[in-house]
Design a protein around this motif. Structure first.
Motif, PDB file in Angstrom:
ATOM      1  N   MET A  11     -20.229  60.718  57.881  1.00  0.00           N
ATOM      2  CA  MET A  11     -20.447  62.150  57.646  1.00  0.00           C
ATOM      3  C   MET A  11     -19.904  62.571  56.283  1.00  0.00           C
ATOM      4  SD  MET A  11     -20.037  64.022  61.363  1.00  0.00           S
ATOM      5  CE  MET A  11     -18.394  63.437  61.695  1.00  0.00           C
ATOM      6  N   GLU A  12     -18.743  62.036  55.913  1.00  0.00           N
ATOM      7  CA  GLU A  12     -18.186  62.338  54.597  1.00  0.00           C
ATOM      8  C   GLU A  12     -19.091  61.806  53.493  1.00  0.00           C
ATOM      9  OE1 GLU A  12     -14.178  60.872  54.449  1.00  0.00           O
ATOM     10  OE2 GLU A  12     -13.542  62.199  56.085  1.00  0.00           O
ATOM     11  N   ARG A  13     -19.608  60.606  53.671  1.00  0.00           N
ATOM     12  CA  ARG A  13     -20.513  60.009  52.680  1.00  0.00           C
ATOM     13  C   ARG A  13     -21.800  60.822  52.563  1.00  0.00           C
ATOM     14  NH1 ARG A  13     -21.255  57.519  48.085  1.00  0.00           N
ATOM     15  NH2 ARG A  13     -22.918  55.996  48.100  1.00  0.00           N
ATOM     16  N   ILE A  14     -22.328  61.271  53.695  1.00  0.00           N
ATOM     17  CA  ILE A  14     -23.540  62.087  53.702  1.00  0.00           C
ATOM     18  C   ILE A  14     -23.311  63.373  52.918  1.00  0.00           C
ATOM     19  CG2 ILE A  14     -24.986  63.545  55.200  1.00  0.00           C
ATOM     20  CD1 ILE A  14     -24.842  61.184  57.261  1.00  0.00           C
ATOM     21  N   GLU A  15     -22.189  64.023  53.163  1.00  0.00           N
ATOM     22  CA  GLU A  15     -21.890  65.273  52.459  1.00  0.00           C
ATOM     23  C   GLU A  15     -21.697  65.039  50.966  1.00  0.00           C
ATOM     24  OE1 GLU A  15     -21.449  69.300  51.923  1.00  0.00           O
ATOM     25  OE2 GLU A  15     -22.239  68.183  53.630  1.00  0.00           O
ATOM     26  N   GLU A  16     -21.020  63.953  50.615  1.00  0.00           N
ATOM     27  CA  GLU A  16     -20.815  63.611  49.206  1.00  0.00           C
ATOM     28  C   GLU A  16     -22.157  63.376  48.500  1.00  0.00           C
ATOM     29  OE1 GLU A  16     -19.313  59.658  46.783  1.00  0.00           O
ATOM     30  OE2 GLU A  16     -18.510  60.049  48.777  1.00  0.00           O
ATOM     31  N   LEU A  17     -23.036  62.601  49.128  1.00  0.00           N
ATOM     32  CA  LEU A  17     -24.344  62.311  48.533  1.00  0.00           C
ATOM     33  C   LEU A  17     -25.213  63.554  48.447  1.00  0.00           C
ATOM     34  CD1 LEU A  17     -25.032  58.909  50.280  1.00  0.00           C
ATOM     35  CD2 LEU A  17     -24.765  59.263  47.816  1.00  0.00           C
ATOM     36  N   ARG A  18     -25.130  64.395  49.460  1.00  0.00           N
ATOM     37  CA  ARG A  18     -25.917  65.636  49.459  1.00  0.00           C
ATOM     38  C   ARG A  18     -25.513  66.512  48.275  1.00  0.00           C
ATOM     39  NH1 ARG A  18     -25.670  70.784  50.792  1.00  0.00           N
ATOM     40  NH2 ARG A  18     -23.473  70.669  51.326  1.00  0.00           N
ATOM     41  N   LYS A  19     -24.219  66.648  48.050  1.00  0.00           N
ATOM     42  CA  LYS A  19     -23.737  67.465  46.928  1.00  0.00           C
ATOM     43  C   LYS A  19     -24.170  66.875  45.588  1.00  0.00           C
ATOM     44  CE  LYS A  19     -19.736  69.423  49.266  1.00  0.00           C
ATOM     45  NZ  LYS A  19     -18.254  69.440  49.359  1.00  0.00           N
ATOM     46  N   LYS A  20     -24.071  65.544  45.460  1.00  0.00           N
ATOM     47  CA  LYS A  20     -24.486  64.897  44.217  1.00  0.00           C
ATOM     48  C   LYS A  20     -25.980  65.083  43.974  1.00  0.00           C
ATOM     49  CE  LYS A  20     -20.993  61.280  43.834  1.00  0.00           C
ATOM     50  NZ  LYS A  20     -20.769  59.828  43.787  1.00  0.00           N
ATOM     51  N   MET A  21     -26.779  64.952  45.036  1.00  0.00           N
ATOM     52  CA  MET A  21     -28.218  65.095  44.901  1.00  0.00           C
ATOM     53  C   MET A  21     -28.581  66.514  44.473  1.00  0.00           C
ATOM     54  SD  MET A  21     -31.250  64.313  47.666  1.00  0.00           S
ATOM     55  CE  MET A  21     -30.894  65.754  48.652  1.00  0.00           C
ATOM     56  N   ILE A  22     -27.968  67.506  45.083  1.00  0.00           N
ATOM     57  CA  ILE A  22     -28.242  68.901  44.742  1.00  0.00           C
ATOM     58  C   ILE A  22     -27.848  69.192  43.296  1.00  0.00           C
ATOM     59  CG2 ILE A  22     -27.533  71.287  45.214  1.00  0.00           C
ATOM     60  CD1 ILE A  22     -27.443  70.448  48.212  1.00  0.00           C
ATOM     61  N   ALA A  23     -26.685  68.697  42.892  1.00  0.00           N
ATOM     62  CA  ALA A  23     -26.233  68.914  41.514  1.00  0.00           C
ATOM     63  C   ALA A  23     -27.176  68.243  40.515  1.00  0.00           C
ATOM     64  CB  ALA A  23     -24.811  68.392  41.343  1.00  0.00           C
ATOM     65  N   ALA A  24     -27.567  67.006  40.807  1.00  0.00           N
ATOM     66  CA  ALA A  24     -28.471  66.284  39.906  1.00  0.00           C
ATOM     67  C   ALA A  24     -29.828  66.974  39.834  1.00  0.00           C
ATOM     68  CB  ALA A  24     -28.628  64.836  40.365  1.00  0.00           C
ATOM     69  N   ALA A  25     -30.329  67.461  40.962  1.00  0.00           N
ATOM     70  CA  ALA A  25     -31.620  68.156  40.968  1.00  0.00           C
ATOM     71  C   ALA A  25     -31.541  69.434  40.147  1.00  0.00           C
ATOM     72  CB  ALA A  25     -32.043  68.465  42.399  1.00  0.00           C
ATOM     73  N   GLY A  26     -30.424  70.142  40.245  1.00  0.00           N
ATOM     74  CA  GLY A  26     -30.252  71.350  39.442  1.00  0.00           C
ATOM     75  C   GLY A  26     -30.179  71.059  37.962  1.00  0.00           C
ATOM     76  N   GLN A  27     -29.568  69.937  37.608  1.00  0.00           N
ATOM     77  CA  GLN A  27     -29.398  69.578  36.211  1.00  0.00           C
ATOM     78  C   GLN A  27     -30.632  68.915  35.608  1.00  0.00           C
ATOM     79  OE1 GLN A  27     -25.914  67.211  35.487  1.00  0.00           O
ATOM     80  NE2 GLN A  27     -26.280  67.069  33.293  1.00  0.00           N
ATOM     81  N   TYR A  28     -31.261  68.006  36.349  1.00  0.00           N
ATOM     82  CA  TYR A  28     -32.345  67.190  35.795  1.00  0.00           C
ATOM     83  C   TYR A  28     -33.737  67.501  36.346  1.00  0.00           C
ATOM     84  CZ  TYR A  28     -28.343  64.310  34.467  1.00  0.00           C
ATOM     85  OH  TYR A  28     -27.154  63.858  33.955  1.00  0.00           O
ATOM     86  N   GLY A  29     -33.801  68.203  37.463  1.00  0.00           N
ATOM     87  CA  GLY A  29     -35.090  68.465  38.100  1.00  0.00           C
ATOM     88  C   GLY A  29     -35.302  67.520  39.273  1.00  0.00           C
ATOM     89  N   MET A  30     -36.150  67.936  40.182  1.00  0.00           N
ATOM     90  CA  MET A  30     -36.355  67.203  41.441  1.00  0.00           C
ATOM     91  C   MET A  30     -36.956  65.807  41.267  1.00  0.00           C
ATOM     92  SD  MET A  30     -35.243  68.955  43.993  1.00  0.00           S
ATOM     93  CE  MET A  30     -36.101  68.283  45.395  1.00  0.00           C
ATOM     94  N   SER A  31     -37.692  65.576  40.191  1.00  0.00           N
ATOM     95  CA  SER A  31     -38.389  64.291  40.054  1.00  0.00           C
ATOM     96  C   SER A  31     -37.602  63.263  39.234  1.00  0.00           C
ATOM     97  CB  SER A  31     -39.767  64.517  39.431  1.00  0.00           C
ATOM     98  OG  SER A  31     -39.626  65.096  38.146  1.00  0.00           O
ATOM     99  N   HIS A  32     -36.396  63.586  38.841  1.00  0.00           N
ATOM    100  CA  HIS A  32     -35.596  62.655  38.042  1.00  0.00           C
ATOM    101  C   HIS A  32     -35.189  61.439  38.886  1.00  0.00           C
ATOM    102  CE1 HIS A  32     -32.301  61.103  35.563  1.00  0.00           C
ATOM    103  NE2 HIS A  32     -32.896  61.751  34.560  1.00  0.00           N
ATOM    104  N   PRO A  33     -35.167  60.251  38.295  1.00  0.00           N
ATOM    105  CA  PRO A  33     -34.810  59.033  39.043  1.00  0.00           C
ATOM    106  C   PRO A  33     -33.436  59.090  39.732  1.00  0.00           C
ATOM    107  CG  PRO A  33     -35.776  58.440  36.934  1.00  0.00           C
ATOM    108  CD  PRO A  33     -35.605  59.933  36.924  1.00  0.00           C
ATOM    109  N   ILE A  34     -32.461  59.747  39.143  1.00  0.00           N
ATOM    110  CA  ILE A  34     -31.140  59.813  39.782  1.00  0.00           C
ATOM    111  C   ILE A  34     -31.195  60.641  41.064  1.00  0.00           C
ATOM    112  CG2 ILE A  34     -30.229  61.812  38.514  1.00  0.00           C
ATOM    113  CD1 ILE A  34     -28.222  58.679  39.416  1.00  0.00           C
ATOM    114  N   VAL A  35     -32.047  61.663  41.072  1.00  0.00           N
ATOM    115  CA  VAL A  35     -32.215  62.478  42.276  1.00  0.00           C
ATOM    116  C   VAL A  35     -32.864  61.634  43.371  1.00  0.00           C
ATOM    117  CG1 VAL A  35     -33.265  64.557  43.255  1.00  0.00           C
ATOM    118  CG2 VAL A  35     -32.349  64.608  40.922  1.00  0.00           C
ATOM    119  N   LEU A  36     -33.852  60.849  43.007  1.00  0.00           N
ATOM    120  CA  LEU A  36     -34.490  59.933  43.957  1.00  0.00           C
ATOM    121  C   LEU A  36     -33.480  58.922  44.486  1.00  0.00           C
ATOM    122  CD1 LEU A  36     -36.939  58.786  45.435  1.00  0.00           C
ATOM    123  CD2 LEU A  36     -37.459  57.482  43.366  1.00  0.00           C
TER     124      LEU A  36
END
Length: 66
Positions: A11-36
């Motif tokens: 659960m902690e890992r899921i929350e950590e990854l979710r936050k990273k994904m949201i931050a990366a999507a905000g910074q780079y856009g939804m289609s960026h490879p890091i978001v994927l």
């Protein structure tokens, strides 16, 4: 490590990854490879959590094969 601790770690890992994904999507856009990448890692963490919750994971895994 017992089952409850493994679930809490997942659960902690899921929350950590979710936050990273949201931050990366905000910074780079939804289609960026890091978001994927974060999305795929999040999927794997969710799958692991599901396997931990199932009483007989081998039986459950077999039901997924096509």
């Amino acid at each position: 490590m017992n089952k409850v601790l493994r679930q809490e770690a997942c659960m902690e890992r899921i929350e950590e990854l979710r936050k990273k994904m949201i931050a990366a999507a905000g910074q780079y856009g939804m289609s960026h490879p890091i978001v994927l990448h974060y999305s795929q890692e999040l999927d794997r963490a969710h799958n692991k959590m599901i396997l931990l919750e199932v009483s007989n994971p081998k039986k459950w895994e077999q039901s997924l094969s096509f």
